[in-house]
Scaffold this motif. Structure first.
Motif, PDB file in Angstrom:
ATOM      1  N   ARG A   1      40.397  46.177  47.206  1.00 25.75           N
ATOM      2  CA  ARG A   1      39.055  45.920  46.825  1.00 25.75           C
ATOM      3  C   ARG A   1      39.098  44.861  45.707  1.00 25.75           C
ATOM      4  O   ARG A   1      38.281  43.906  45.721  1.00 25.75           O
ATOM      5  N   GLU A   2      40.178  45.033  44.727  1.00 24.19           N
ATOM      6  CA  GLU A   2      40.206  44.085  43.491  1.00 24.19           C
ATOM      7  C   GLU A   2      40.498  42.710  44.031  1.00 24.19           C
ATOM      8  O   GLU A   2      39.918  41.641  43.487  1.00 24.19           O
ATOM      9  N   ALA A   3      41.481  42.567  45.038  1.00 25.80           N
ATOM     10  CA  ALA A   3      41.737  41.306  45.507  1.00 25.80           C
ATOM     11  C   ALA A   3      40.392  40.610  46.213  1.00 25.80           C
ATOM     12  O   ALA A   3      40.224  39.602  46.239  1.00 25.80           O
ATOM     13  N   PHE A   4      39.464  41.552  47.249  1.00 27.14           N
ATOM     14  CA  PHE A   4      38.316  40.910  47.404  1.00 27.14           C
ATOM     15  C   PHE A   4      37.617  40.237  46.649  1.00 27.14           C
ATOM     16  O   PHE A   4      36.823  39.076  46.756  1.00 27.14           O
ATOM     17  N   SER A   5      37.408  40.828  45.420  1.00 21.42           N
ATOM     18  CA  SER A   5      36.684  40.714  44.236  1.00 21.42           C
ATOM     19  C   SER A   5      36.825  39.368  43.818  1.00 21.42           C
ATOM     20  O   SER A   5      36.055  38.410  43.467  1.00 21.42           O
ATOM     21  N   TRP A   6      37.891  39.323  43.545  1.00 21.26           N
ATOM     22  CA  TRP A   6      38.617  38.044  42.834  1.00 21.26           C
ATOM     23  C   TRP A   6      38.656  36.939  43.676  1.00 21.26           C
ATOM     24  O   TRP A   6      38.127  35.816  43.215  1.00 21.26           O
ATOM     25  N   LEU A   7      38.893  36.918  44.879  1.00 21.64           N
ATOM     26  CA  LEU A   7      38.641  35.847  45.843  1.00 21.64           C
ATOM     27  C   LEU A   7      37.355  35.363  45.862  1.00 21.64           C
ATOM     28  O   LEU A   7      37.080  34.028  46.029  1.00 21.64           O
ATOM     29  N   ARG A   8      36.112  36.279  45.839  1.00 20.03           N
ATOM     30  CA  ARG A   8      34.863  35.897  46.162  1.00 20.03           C
ATOM     31  C   ARG A   8      34.377  35.230  44.862  1.00 20.03           C
ATOM     32  O   ARG A   8      33.728  33.990  44.779  1.00 20.03           O
ATOM     33  N   LEU A   9      34.700  35.690  43.729  1.00 20.18           N
ATOM     34  CA  LEU A   9      34.462  35.026  42.434  1.00 20.18           C
ATOM     35  C   LEU A   9      34.916  33.622  42.424  1.00 20.18           C
ATOM     36  O   LEU A   9      34.271  32.857  41.630  1.00 20.18           O
ATOM     37  N   PHE A  10      36.137  33.416  42.703  1.00 25.95           N
ATOM     38  CA  PHE A  10      36.812  32.202  42.795  1.00 25.95           C
ATOM     39  C   PHE A  10      36.204  31.295  43.759  1.00 25.95           C
ATOM     40  O   PHE A  10      36.456  29.888  43.974  1.00 25.95           O
ATOM     41  N   GLY A  11      35.313  31.723  45.089  1.00 25.67           N
ATOM     42  CA  GLY A  11      34.788  31.007  46.038  1.00 25.67           C
ATOM     43  C   GLY A  11      35.512  30.966  47.146  1.00 25.67           C
ATOM     44  O   GLY A  11      35.258  30.100  48.219  1.00 25.67           O
ATOM     45  N   PHE A  12      36.614  31.572  47.282  1.00 27.48           N
ATOM     46  CA  PHE A  12      37.388  31.346  48.534  1.00 27.48           C
ATOM     47  C   PHE A  12      36.418  31.941  49.833  1.00 27.48           C
ATOM     48  O   PHE A  12      35.926  33.058  49.533  1.00 27.48           O
TER      49      PHE A  12
ATOM     50  N   PRO B   1      25.995  37.513  36.907  1.00 23.85           N
ATOM     51  CA  PRO B   1      26.279  36.722  35.726  1.00 23.85           C
ATOM     52  C   PRO B   1      27.086  37.888  34.490  1.00 23.85           C
ATOM     53  O   PRO B   1      27.782  37.224  33.869  1.00 23.85           O
ATOM     54  N   ALA B   2      26.696  38.966  34.475  1.00 26.71           N
ATOM     55  CA  ALA B   2      27.276  39.817  33.446  1.00 26.71           C
ATOM     56  C   ALA B   2      29.001  39.996  33.918  1.00 26.71           C
ATOM     57  O   ALA B   2      29.776  40.052  33.164  1.00 26.71           O
ATOM     58  N   LEU B   3      29.145  40.111  35.114  1.00 22.20           N
ATOM     59  CA  LEU B   3      30.740  40.387  35.634  1.00 22.20           C
ATOM     60  C   LEU B   3      31.435  39.103  35.411  1.00 22.20           C
ATOM     61  O   LEU B   3      32.431  39.185  35.047  1.00 22.20           O
ATOM     62  N   VAL B   4      30.553  37.855  35.631  1.00 28.08           N
ATOM     63  CA  VAL B   4      31.407  36.630  35.496  1.00 28.08           C
ATOM     64  C   VAL B   4      31.560  36.611  33.870  1.00 28.08           C
ATOM     65  O   VAL B   4      32.707  35.975  33.071  1.00 28.08           O
ATOM     66  N   ALA B   5      30.490  36.831  33.006  1.00 29.62           N
ATOM     67  CA  ALA B   5      30.865  36.855  31.483  1.00 29.62           C
ATOM     68  C   ALA B   5      31.862  37.719  30.994  1.00 29.62           C
ATOM     69  O   ALA B   5      32.911  37.289  30.036  1.00 29.62           O
ATOM     70  N   ARG B   6      32.116  39.023  31.840  1.00 27.13           N
ATOM     71  CA  ARG B   6      33.069  39.742  31.241  1.00 27.13           C
ATOM     72  C   ARG B   6      34.653  39.519  31.613  1.00 27.13           C
ATOM     73  O   ARG B   6      35.385  39.627  30.738  1.00 27.13           O
ATOM     74  N   HIS B   7      34.591  38.548  32.465  1.00 26.03           N
ATOM     75  CA  HIS B   7      35.813  37.700  32.808  1.00 26.03           C
ATOM     76  C   HIS B   7      35.915  36.475  32.677  1.00 26.03           C
ATOM     77  O   HIS B   7      36.786  35.660  33.252  1.00 26.03           O
ATOM     78  N   ALA B   8      35.095  35.828  31.558  1.00 26.90           N
ATOM     79  CA  ALA B   8      35.289  34.490  31.402  1.00 26.90           C
ATOM     80  C   ALA B   8      36.324  33.882  31.113  1.00 26.90           C
ATOM     81  O   ALA B   8      36.587  32.672  31.377  1.00 26.90           O
ATOM     82  N   ALA B   9      37.461  34.766  30.369  1.00 26.92           N
ATOM     83  CA  ALA B   9      38.600  33.971  30.089  1.00 26.92           C
ATOM     84  C   ALA B   9      39.605  34.042  31.267  1.00 26.92           C
ATOM     85  O   ALA B   9      40.566  33.358  31.498  1.00 26.92           O
ATOM     86  N   GLU B  10      39.238  34.686  32.496  1.00 30.12           N
ATOM     87  CA  GLU B  10      40.169  34.472  33.602  1.00 30.12           C
ATOM     88  C   GLU B  10      39.718  33.831  34.796  1.00 30.12           C
ATOM     89  O   GLU B  10      40.342  33.368  35.716  1.00 30.12           O
ATOM     90  N   LEU B  11      38.156  33.408  34.453  1.00 30.04           N
ATOM     91  CA  LEU B  11      37.488  32.645  35.787  1.00 30.04           C
ATOM     92  C   LEU B  11      37.345  31.203  35.571  1.00 30.04           C
ATOM     93  O   LEU B  11      37.088  30.757  34.473  1.00 30.04           O
ATOM     94  N   PRO B  12      37.279  30.266  36.310  1.00 22.08           N
ATOM     95  CA  PRO B  12      37.244  28.968  36.321  1.00 22.08           C
ATOM     96  C   PRO B  12      35.487  28.364  36.432  1.00 22.08           C
ATOM     97  O   PRO B  12      35.248  27.419  36.513  1.00 22.08           O
ATOM     98  N   VAL B  13      34.759  29.566  36.404  1.00 17.49           N
ATOM     99  CA  VAL B  13      33.286  29.404  36.772  1.00 17.49           C
ATOM    100  C   VAL B  13      32.544  30.288  35.517  1.00 17.49           C
ATOM    101  O   VAL B  13      33.067  30.970  34.764  1.00 17.49           O
TER     102      VAL B  13
END
Length: 645
Positions: free
Chosen positions: A364-375, A554-566
């Motif tokens: 599940r975690e892998a799916f989430s990261w992949l989508r947030l990165f746009g893959f 947006p809240a999820l992206v903000a929580r992972h701001a240091a790890e995401l390129p978006v």
């Protein structure tokens, strides 16, 4: 040969439909009139002959009076395996060199000549072995074969297979991708004379490939470099391995002893690979120059933006436990747009029984990261694993395509097949695992397709294992066709079955009436994003193009701001695809491509994102599509291209 081509041209000028059946009649008639061997007029020989005449005998070509429009119709008649580019893109699959695997799944084959889970006589694997697993040589071979079969190769999707990509050293990864781009930039196709189809009936097809005169300089140079290391490279570099690879050579024969030890349980796959490749002076010598840095790769990428063969998709294969922000940032920088990921099952009990060594939570975690990165997420799913039942497999697949924690964009759905080198053979011997009956398997696959939502594509239903390699399990190579035939029949209640799955609905090689298309938007929710699947469909529900729009929380992206390129407030276009036979860049035609459907999809996605409160939109563009998106108002922005809304 010339006479049969003239017969075809005459029929086309008369407005006749020269399909395969009509072509056979023309060939048989010509063979009877001339007393020739009809094999001399085989379809696989006609197109190479035309290509050679067009390239080397311009006066003869001119005497045929072939206009550009007539040439396109002639190509449609002679094109081999038209389905291969019916999705609008020509696909090239390459295989990385054998390497120790970080996992040891029960069902997984252990062919020491290949990366884990692959077999040496699978077409792409055979081609890779003939070319010393060199990315440049593999692309050259496949690019040549596609061109010789009449397919446009302007738009290329590169699929990099070989188990877990991030298990390989980063310098090797960078070199491998750099060489893929370099081969396309160099237009590394063999000359028209180097085509085994030009061999006369009964002649050794390899005879036309014996000379290096028709091979690109880059191919000749690389072959010499491997030979200098002591690694044999088959002289039939331009031969399509799917037509028969021939003798695998000394390396394969030398691996037989290690394979027997692995099959007997006396040696692990990883141990054998380390001996065969890690400890080999020849392979160690090659490894010293199989390195590149990111500057090399970025130069090759920039050249590919306007190359004759542009990369419009780059696919990397990995495991869910290898997915992390750091690994995704690296493969995105390399130009990847899609990730193939071995999920196999969403049931923890099944994963554990098959020694998968991963938790459902990690998947599940892998799916989430992949989508947030746009893959784009391409999941592998298997039915008939140890401990599975037909009903359990139905529930498992329904969860994969229905649970917001998963929801792949594409699926490889295939039955477990028993291979001698897999540890599953022990469970087969003691009776704890058995393959489903043909009826059980068909029923499961039909129900799985019916459960597939409109935004998901089942790309394939079998592995390319030969029937001789399969000890138990499905051996039918036309399994997908059989499933689709069953789906076209009325259901148990006599009603027509509604199939929403993408591949079943693709327009394929047929023309498109753009006036009859309507733009449909399918919304769905995942853990962390709100998705919109935009599709152009005709009145029968056939799909001519689609776009995947992701609206991250947006809240999820903000929580992972240091790890995401978006950043928060940024929407993401994860895929744009327009169907129709692959057409050369800039060409016109009746295919769905070149009708402005892609541009309209992008504009509608921008409207939807703006209406949802987003002020910028990213697109995970491939290297070869950067120019296209610049024309649509996107600018280069870090790992993506971006447009203000």
């Amino acid at each position: 040969m010339e006479d049969i081509i003239l017969d075809i041209l005459d029929a086309l000028r008369r407005g006749e439909n020269v399909d395969d059946a009509a072509l056979v009649k023309l060939v048989n008639a010509r063979a009877r009139r001339t007393g020739a061997d009809k094999r001399a007029f085989a379809k696989r020989r006609l197109l190479p002959y035309c290509q050679r005449v067009r390239s080397e005998e311009p006066e003869r070509w001119a005497s045929w009076g072939v206009t550009p429009e007539l040439e396109e119709r002639l190509l449609a008649v002679l094109r081999m395996k038209p389905r291969r580019s019916a999705s609008g893109v020509a696909t090239i699959t390459v295989i990385t060199k054998p390497w120790p695997c970080g996992s040891d799944c029960l069902y997984c084959p252990s062919d020491v000549r290949m990366p884990k889970s692959y077999l040496a006589d699978e077409p792409a694997c055979a081609r890779a072995e003939l070319n010393a697993f060199d990315p440049y040589l593999q692309v050259s071979a496949r690019l040549t074969a596609l061109s010789q079969m009449g397919h446009a190769t302007d738009k290329i999707e590169l699929i990099v297979l070989g188990g877990t990509w991030s298990d390989y050293p980063a310098p090797y990864q960078t070199w491998f991708v750099t060489e893929l781009f370099r081969a396309l930039n160099d237009d590394a196709r063999a000359g028209v004379a180097a085509n085994p189809a030009l061999a006369a009936p009964g002649q050794d097809a390899g005879a036309v490939l014996a000379s290096e005169d028709d091979l690109p300089p880059g191919v000749v140079e690389r072959r010499a470099r491997y030979r200098a290391c002591g690694i044999a490279v088959d002289p039939r570099t331009s031969r399509d391995a799917s037509e028969g690879a021939g003798d695998p050579g000394e390396g394969a024969r030398g691996a037989a002893r290690f394979q027997r030890a692995v099959d007997d349980g006396a040696l692990t796959y990883n141990g054998a690979v380390r001996e065969l490749y890690g400890a080999s002076p020849a392979w160690c010598a090659a490894a010293r120059w199989q390195v590149a840095d990111m500057a090399d790769l970025e130069r090759a990428q920039r050249a590919n933006e306007t190359a004759a063969h542009r990369v419009v998709g780059l696919v990397i294969e990995t495991r869910p436990d290898a997915v992390s922000p750091a690994s995704l940032a690296l493969i995105r920088r390399m130009g990847a747009t899609k990730v193939q990921m071995g999920v196999q099952s969403t049931c923890q009990r099944i994963l554990d029984l098959n020694d998968r060594g991963i938790s459902v939570g990690r998947i599940r975690e892998a799916f989430s990261w992949l989508r947030l990165f746009g893959f784009k997420v391409h999941a592998h799913a298997m039915v008939n694993l140890l401990g599975a039942t037909p009903d359990g497999d139905r529930r498992d697949f329904a969860r994969l395509v229905g649970d917001p924690g998963f929801l792949p964009d594409e699926v490889k759905l295939y039955p477990c097949a028993l291979i001698a080198s897999a540890r599953l053979t022990e469970r087969y011997a003691d009776g704890s695992w058995a393959p489903y009956t043909a009826d059980e398997l068909m029923s499961v696959l039909v129900d799985d397709v019916l459960a597939t939502p409109a935004y998901c594509r089942i790309s394939r239903m079998i592995r390319d294992f030969s029937a001789g390699d399969i000890l138990a399990g499905n051996r039918k190579t036309n399994l997908r066709q059989m499933v689709e035939e069953r789906l076209r029949r009325p259901g148990p209640d006599g009603a027509r079955r509604e199939v929403r799955e993408i591949r079943f609905r693709e327009v394929g090689t047929s023309g498109v009436d753009v006036g009859a298309l309507s733009l449909d938007v399918v919304p769905y929710e995942t853990e962390g994003t709100s998705e919109r699947f935009l599709q152009w469909v005709d009145p029968e529900g056939r799909i001519a193009g689609f776009l995947r729009l992701s609206l991250p929380d947006p809240a999820l992206v903000a929580r992972h701001a240091a790890e995401l390129p978006v950043a928060p407030g940024e929407a993401m276009i994860r895929e744009v695809h327009v169907y129709g036979m692959a057409t050369r860049v800039g060409a016109e035609g009746r295919a769905a491509q070149h009708l402005g459907l892609g541009r309209a999809l992008v504009e509608r996605a921008c409207e939807l994102a703006r209406d949802a409160g987003y002020d910028r939109i990213n697109v995970i563009s491939a290297v070869g599509t950067r120019e296209y998106y610049r024309q649509l108002g996107f600018t280069d922005h870090g790992l993506y291209q971006q447009r203000r809304l």
